[in-house]
Motif scaffolding. Structure first.
Motif, PDB file in Angstrom:
ATOM      1  N   ASP A   7       0.809  -1.211   0.000  1.00 17.18           N
ATOM      2  CA  ASP A   7       0.000   0.000   0.000  1.00 17.18           C
ATOM      3  C   ASP A   7       0.842   1.262   0.000  1.00 17.18           C
ATOM      4  O   ASP A   7       0.317   2.357   0.137  1.00 17.18           O
ATOM      5  CB  ASP A   7      -0.903   0.027   1.250  1.00 17.18           C
ATOM      6  N   LYS A 221       3.638  -6.204  -7.010  1.00 18.69           N
ATOM      7  CA  LYS A 221       2.805  -5.106  -7.463  1.00 18.69           C
ATOM      8  C   LYS A 221       3.627  -4.022  -8.151  1.00 18.69           C
ATOM      9  O   LYS A 221       3.212  -3.419  -9.131  1.00 18.69           O
ATOM     10  CB  LYS A 221       2.071  -4.500  -6.258  1.00 18.69           C
ATOM     11  N   GLY A 242      -2.336  -5.417 -11.236  1.00 17.63           N
ATOM     12  CA  GLY A 242      -3.541  -4.656 -10.880  1.00 17.63           C
ATOM     13  C   GLY A 242      -4.765  -5.561 -10.878  1.00 17.63           C
ATOM     14  O   GLY A 242      -5.497  -5.635  -9.880  1.00 17.63           O
ATOM     15  N   GLU A 243      -4.974  -6.261 -11.957  1.00 20.27           N
ATOM     16  CA  GLU A 243      -6.115  -7.163 -12.060  1.00 20.27           C
ATOM     17  C   GLU A 243      -6.014  -8.313 -11.076  1.00 20.27           C
ATOM     18  O   GLU A 243      -6.985  -8.708 -10.442  1.00 20.27           O
ATOM     19  CB  GLU A 243      -6.198  -7.728 -13.484  1.00 20.27           C
ATOM     20  N   ASN A 246      -6.580  -6.947  -7.399  1.00 17.37           N
ATOM     21  CA  ASN A 246      -7.861  -6.278  -7.134  1.00 17.37           C
ATOM     22  C   ASN A 246      -9.063  -7.081  -7.604  1.00 17.37           C
ATOM     23  O   ASN A 246     -10.159  -6.905  -7.122  1.00 17.37           O
ATOM     24  CB  ASN A 246      -7.871  -4.908  -7.815  1.00 17.37           C
ATOM     25  N   ASN A 247      -8.823  -7.961  -8.583  1.00 14.52           N
ATOM     26  CA  ASN A 247      -9.960  -8.604  -9.208  1.00 14.52           C
ATOM     27  C   ASN A 247      -9.656 -10.060  -9.552  1.00 14.52           C
ATOM     28  O   ASN A 247      -9.705 -10.449 -10.713  1.00 14.52           O
ATOM     29  CB  ASN A 247     -10.287  -7.797 -10.482  1.00 14.52           C
ATOM     30  N   LYS A 254      -8.344 -16.305  -4.744  1.00 14.19           N
ATOM     31  CA  LYS A 254      -8.925 -15.455  -3.694  1.00 14.19           C
ATOM     32  C   LYS A 254      -8.541 -15.959  -2.311  1.00 14.19           C
ATOM     33  O   LYS A 254      -8.137 -15.190  -1.436  1.00 14.19           O
ATOM     34  CB  LYS A 254     -10.460 -15.416  -3.827  1.00 14.19           C
TER      35      LYS A 254
END
Lengths: 263, 399
Positions: A7, A221, A242-243, A246-247, A254
């Motif tokens: 972060d 990252k 990024g994907e 975040n996704n 997950k």
């Protein structure tokens, strides 16, 4: 794990990917006895690409990169490195290993040689480099990893972080065009991890093709062009960082991310 | 809280106990007690012995060394006759011990390296053969093996007339093993000089090749060129000077062989037993040494592009030798010490000729035992000194 670095808002290093393929794996399978460690792995790596491979232990990520320089032998499928086919031909294996550097979790420096000698051994004996030139090149690399003052010491006299930086310099001394990192920071004390990661970030900035097995998600990252998640011998998911973070698409990804970023 | 003042009454009364509880006082005290005990025992032994010697009218001192020994010795390397002195017997015994030990050490070391590497082989049959070799030989007593070779092998050989022969030059029978003896002729000196020159030249080539590699990066086949010089030069000179070397062949004359060089069955049995028994321990030292170098070292070398041969020579062997050399050398010391079991089969080593026959005849037990001990101790301590020096040289530098 490394939530702070994740972060911390550091910017992603500009990519330098060309369309030249340097590593191509197709339908690679490997077994340890009955255990199927690599299942139909397909992977194409382009010149200058930086790939981070993550996954739970035993997922086959180390085995995958160790197949790329034949520290492990695959049993099915094709591996092409720098246009050379990986087969039982010793000349091909030599050619591939000369141009593919590797950094190990446990450093594996040669304890009977000084830091400088560790970095000049392969250039002198494999590349037939004159000693003076090998020494000069090694000193340049030791400066690049920020430990020129340790050149005359032995590996046993250095800290873990320093040893790993020497190991990186030793690999770079062969002037490879691909670098493999097998959990380079897993054996290090927390305060030494960043000094090794800094060197790796520097290497990424110079445009080196890198395959990094690591759990340092902050590093992934910031540096990776592509993050690959492996589980049970398969590539489950691959995407841009990024994907990927975040996704995530797959449930296994997950679950893994929630475990690794939980605290 | 009250502070205890210096010299207060309580402190005075506890001073002796406090003094005894001081760790520095303790360590000096214990050492003093041990030293006094050792001196007392040594004095007792010395006084007791000299009183006993006096009571039995036995003399002490080393005057007997120049006296005539008067007995014969079955086989000697140094020339020896029955009329020679006890001191000569001592020297003859030392040389007999050293010759069998040295030959055993050389062959045991070679065999140990071969067996140790074989046991690490990926080939199932080869590694199992080596494993059985090591386990059988290491786990049976040496004396048993010496008696086996002597009684069950060399004593059961045919008599001279039925000798096993090889090329009409080497013969083996129940009297021993016979080889041709080299007889140098006029001009053989030149060949000897050529051998020395070849050694110097090989060394010079090695130095030059190393220098050239460091300067230009070019590698040189030092091993093969060196081998060529080492053998080629002496052979050329030998042939050019008209091959000035003949051999005295052993030949059957009457009931026995004459001429050549021969060693008795006891020598053969002792040599084989020492060599084979100790090679098993050396094989384990070699195996452990190689295993002590982690596989990561090989992987790191391979990943840098070093081929297996270079990896072995530049990375594995230099590290393995640190672990192999110390146990290897202590095995060498054991060979020398265990050669004293020669007494069981009548090989005339130092203990047999000097501590048996000479001691019984002269009665100078203390002097003789001391001299024999002195020999074994000097050999062992010299070897340990060399070993300590080596260890210091190759010690890994760590924090």
């Amino acid at each position: 794990m490394s939530l702070e670095t994740l972060d911390s808002g550091q910017e992603h290093i500009a990519s330098a990917i060309s369309d030249e393929v340097v590593i191509e794996l197709s339908k690679v399978n490997k077994w340890y006895g009955e255990f199927h460690v690599l299942k139909d792995i397909d992977l194409t790596v382009y010149k200058g690409e930086r790939i981070v491979i993550c996954g739970p232990s035993g997922s086959g990520k180390s085995t995958l990169i160790r197949c790329i320089n034949r520290l492990e032998e695959h049993q099915q499928g094709d591996i092409l490195v720098n246009g050379v086919t990986m087969d039982t031909n010793l000349k091909n294996i030599d050619a591939i290993r000369r141009d593919v550097g590797m950094v190990f979790q446990s450093f594996n420096l040669f304890p009977h040689l000084t830091v400088l000698e560790n970095c000049t051994l392969a250039p002198i004996w494999v590349r037939n480099t004159p000693k003076a030139e090998a020494d000069r090149l090694a000193m340049q690399l030791l400066e690049r990893v920020k430990i020129p003052e340790q050149a005359a010491k032995y590996p046993g006299q250095l800290s873990g972080g320093q040893q790993q930086r020497v190991a990186i310099a030793r690999s770079l001394a062969m002037n490879p065009n691909i670098m493999l990192f097998d959990e380079p920071t897993s054996a290090l004390d927390p305060e030494m991890i960043s000094e090794v990661l800094d060197v790796m970030v520097g290497l990424a900035e110079s445009g080196m093709t890198m395959l990094v097995v690591t759990h340092e998600m902050g590093f992934a990252k910031r540096v990776a062009d592509r993050v690959i998640f492996m589980d049970q011998g398969e590539i489950v998911e691959q995407n841009t960082p990024g994907e990927f973070f975040n996704n995530p698409k797959s449930d296994r990804t997950k679950l893994f991310l929630s475990q690794i970023l939980a605290h | 809280m009250a502070v205890l003042e210096k010299g207060s009454p309580r402190r005075q009364s506890r001073s002796i106990i406090e003094w005894l509880n001081d760790e520095r006082v303790r360590s000096v005290l214990y050492q003093a007690i041990v030293a006094i005990a050792v001196i007392a025992v040594a004095r007792y032994l010395f006084v007791n012995t000299s009183e006993n010697l006096q009571a039995r009218g036995m003399s002490s001192g080393f005057d007997f060394l120049s006296g005539t020994a008067g007995f014969s010795i079955a086989w000697t390397v140094l020339p020896y006759e029955a009329g020679d002195s006890y001191f000569r017997v001592y020297l003859v015994g030392i040389v007999n011990t050293l010759i069998v030990s040295l030959v055993a050490i050389v062959f045991a070391t070679l065999l140990g390296f071969i067996m140790g590497i074989m046991r690490l082989s990926k080939n199932w049959l080869i590694s199992k053969i080596a494993a059985w070799y090591v386990e059988i030989l290491r786990n049976t007593p040496l004396l048993l093996q010496i008696l086996f070779w002597f009684l069950a092998v060399f004593s059961l050989l045919p008599p001279p007339r039925g000798s096993f022969g090889l090329l009409d030059m080497f013969f083996l029978n129940n009297r021993g093993f016979y080889m041709p003896a080299p007889v140098p002729g006029a001009g053989f000196d030149y060949t000897m000089i050529a051998i020395l020159l070849a050694i110097a030249a090989t060394y010079a080539v090695a130095v030059w090749a190393k220098k050239r590699q460091m300067a230009t990066g070019q590698q040189f086949h030092t091993f093969w060129v060196g081998l060529g010089i080492l053998f080629g030069l002496p052979i050329l000179v030998f042939l050019a000077t008209g091959s000035p070397l003949s051999f005295d062949f052993a030949a059957l004359k009457g009931f026995n062989f004459q001429g050549g060089v021969s060693v008795p069955p006891a020598f053969c049995a002792l040599l084989l037993a020492l060599m084979i028994y100790h090679s098993a321990f050396m094989a384990e030292a070699v195996r452990a040494g190689i295993l002590s170098v982690s596989h990561g070292q090989t992987e790191a070398a391979y990943s840098l592009g070093l081929r297996p041969g270079m990896t072995l020579r530049l990375v594995i062997i230099p590290q393995a030798m640190r672990a192999v050399v110390p146990p290897m050398i202590s095995n060498w010391m054991n060979v020398v010490k265990n050669s004293s079991l020669a007494i069981a089969i009548g090989y005339p080593d130092l203990v047999a000729v000097y501590m048996q026959t000479s001691l019984n005849q002269s009665g100078h037990a203390i002097e003789i035992v001391a001299m024999v001990m002195l020999f074994y101790m000097s050999v062992s301590l010299t070897i340990s000194m060399a070993l300590n020096y080596y260890n210091k040289l190759v010690q890994l530098k760590e924090r």
